[in-house]
Motif scaffolding. Sequence first.
Motif, PDB file in Angstrom:
ATOM      1  N   HIS A   1      -7.849  -1.382   8.609  1.00  0.00           N
ATOM      2  CA  HIS A   1      -8.210  -0.983   6.928  1.00  0.00           C
ATOM      3  C   HIS A   1      -7.065  -1.780   6.041  1.00  0.00           C
TER       4      HIS A   1
ATOM      5  N   TYR B   1       0.611  -1.226  -0.394  1.00  0.00           N
ATOM      6  CA  TYR B   1       0.014   0.091   0.350  1.00  0.00           C
ATOM      7  C   TYR B   1       0.917   1.235  -0.095  1.00  0.00           C
ATOM      8  N   SER B   2       0.354   2.121  -1.050  1.00  0.00           N
ATOM      9  CA  SER B   2       1.488   3.705  -0.887  1.00  0.00           C
ATOM     10  C   SER B   2       0.850   4.243  -1.422  1.00  0.00           C
ATOM     11  N   GLY B   3       1.280   5.583  -1.410  1.00  0.00           N
ATOM     12  CA  GLY B   3       0.485   7.276  -1.576  1.00  0.00           C
ATOM     13  C   GLY B   3      -0.057   7.440  -0.107  1.00  0.00           C
ATOM     14  N   SER B   4      -0.807   8.590  -0.386  1.00  0.00           N
ATOM     15  CA  SER B   4      -1.632   9.898   0.515  1.00  0.00           C
ATOM     16  C   SER B   4      -2.554   8.813   0.820  1.00  0.00           C
ATOM     17  N   SER B   5      -3.055   8.088   0.483  1.00  0.00           N
ATOM     18  CA  SER B   5      -4.627   7.549   0.954  1.00  0.00           C
ATOM     19  C   SER B   5      -4.343   6.058   1.608  1.00  0.00           C
ATOM     20  N   ALA B   6      -3.592   5.567   1.453  1.00  0.00           N
ATOM     21  CA  ALA B   6      -2.618   4.774   3.137  1.00  0.00           C
ATOM     22  C   ALA B   6      -1.875   5.627   3.532  1.00  0.00           C
ATOM     23  N   ARG B   7      -1.543   6.406   3.558  1.00  0.00           N
ATOM     24  CA  ARG B   7      -0.151   7.060   5.041  1.00  0.00           C
ATOM     25  C   ARG B   7      -0.519   6.709   6.453  1.00  0.00           C
ATOM     26  N   ASP B   8      -2.303   7.597   6.608  1.00  0.00           N
ATOM     27  CA  ASP B   8      -2.663   7.562   7.441  1.00  0.00           C
ATOM     28  C   ASP B   8      -2.964   5.885   8.727  1.00  0.00           C
TER      29      ASP B   8
END
Length: 424
Positions: free
Chosen positions: A295, A111-118
């Motif tokens: 998640h 999982y990468s990108g801003s959507s998975a960061r949190d």
Amino acid sequence: MNKSTAILFAAAILTTGSLSSPLTPAPLLPAAEAGAADHSFIEEVEARYKALESKYRGLYDADYKQAHEAYDAFYDSIHNDQHRLNRAGEDDLAYLTGLLEDDLKGLKERYSGSSARDALNEYQRQSNPNSSSGALWEYAAALNENYSSSTHWEFATAINENYSSSLMWNYHKEINENYSGSLMWEYSSETNPNYSGSTMWELHNESNANYSGSVMNQYKLGNLSRQQAEARMNELLVQGEKDLEAIRGAALAGLSRTQQETVQKLTALRDSTVSRILKQRAQSLEEIMAVRKRHFGGEIAVKPLAFGFGIQVVIDGEPQTYEQPPVNKDGSILVPMRAIFERLGAVLTWNAQERSVTAVKKETTVYLKLDSTEPTVNGTVKPLEVPAQLVNSNTMVPVRFISEALGAEVSWDGAAQTVYIQTK
């Protein structure tokens, strides 16, 4: 623990010869010597007192030694348990930390990108043992004996003899002859002829012909007849020995009671500590896996944790140590044959051809064969649910049957996984 502790610490009175036999009657003196002190009588009283003092000094020294050996044995045992708890907890925390870090690494790769960061940050925080707001930190805190008020800290404090008012501190205090007011101090003081006002001090003075105002001093000065002095000294020494025996008995009973209560309470605290740590571990893992599932979906497999203190045997308040630990076979606790028979005072004979043992203690004879459920006590069959048997090449016997056959009382504390045996 590795230290053998076959020590019988109980409120039993050692058998010795009586020192309270009457004094030798006075010979008739010529009229001219009727008022003179008889020095042989003075020496006889002094010798009788010295024998009494020597007897109780010897008993005190033996009791003191037994009390400290029993304390040291339990101290080693409970601290070894705490060290095992520490090591198992540290190893488990390292295992969980590594497992969750590897899982997080794999999730980051998927999982990468801003959507998975949190989501990744939340999972990392919950699975980080150093993050005070994370679930794994809660488990790490419970394991930490140095973290004030933690689950482990409470147990570590209770077994610390230097921590004022702890259970181990109180036990150590009671066997300390230099701690004013302790059981051993009172026992020591009463048997000390130099401690003013003690029982032995009074007997010492009364039997001393040079101590002003004493019975023997009054006799020496001619204020008491030999008959009067003899009657009075007989009364004092006989009663004094009774008083000393009562003082010793009360001290030993108090020390035994303190020891047994400490062993039981700390064993129970050890087990409740383990239970609470395991509960916190389960809760922490549940919270971490809930975050992961929410998640990312799914959970990861986690090995269970077992501290494995094993089954304990306590005889007259004294924890036992065996090369082959006790085992639970279908609800019956088995212990090494020779160790339990000898500790309970039985003489053991092994018949290799029959694979049987005969144990004798006073009027009781116990006979049992390996793998037989029909042992006998004084010739009467006493059926067993579980027979004596080999465990790791060690001959193991049912502890309840053996103990009760030899006149002891047995109780089982399932929560503490401990067999308590009272021989007196």
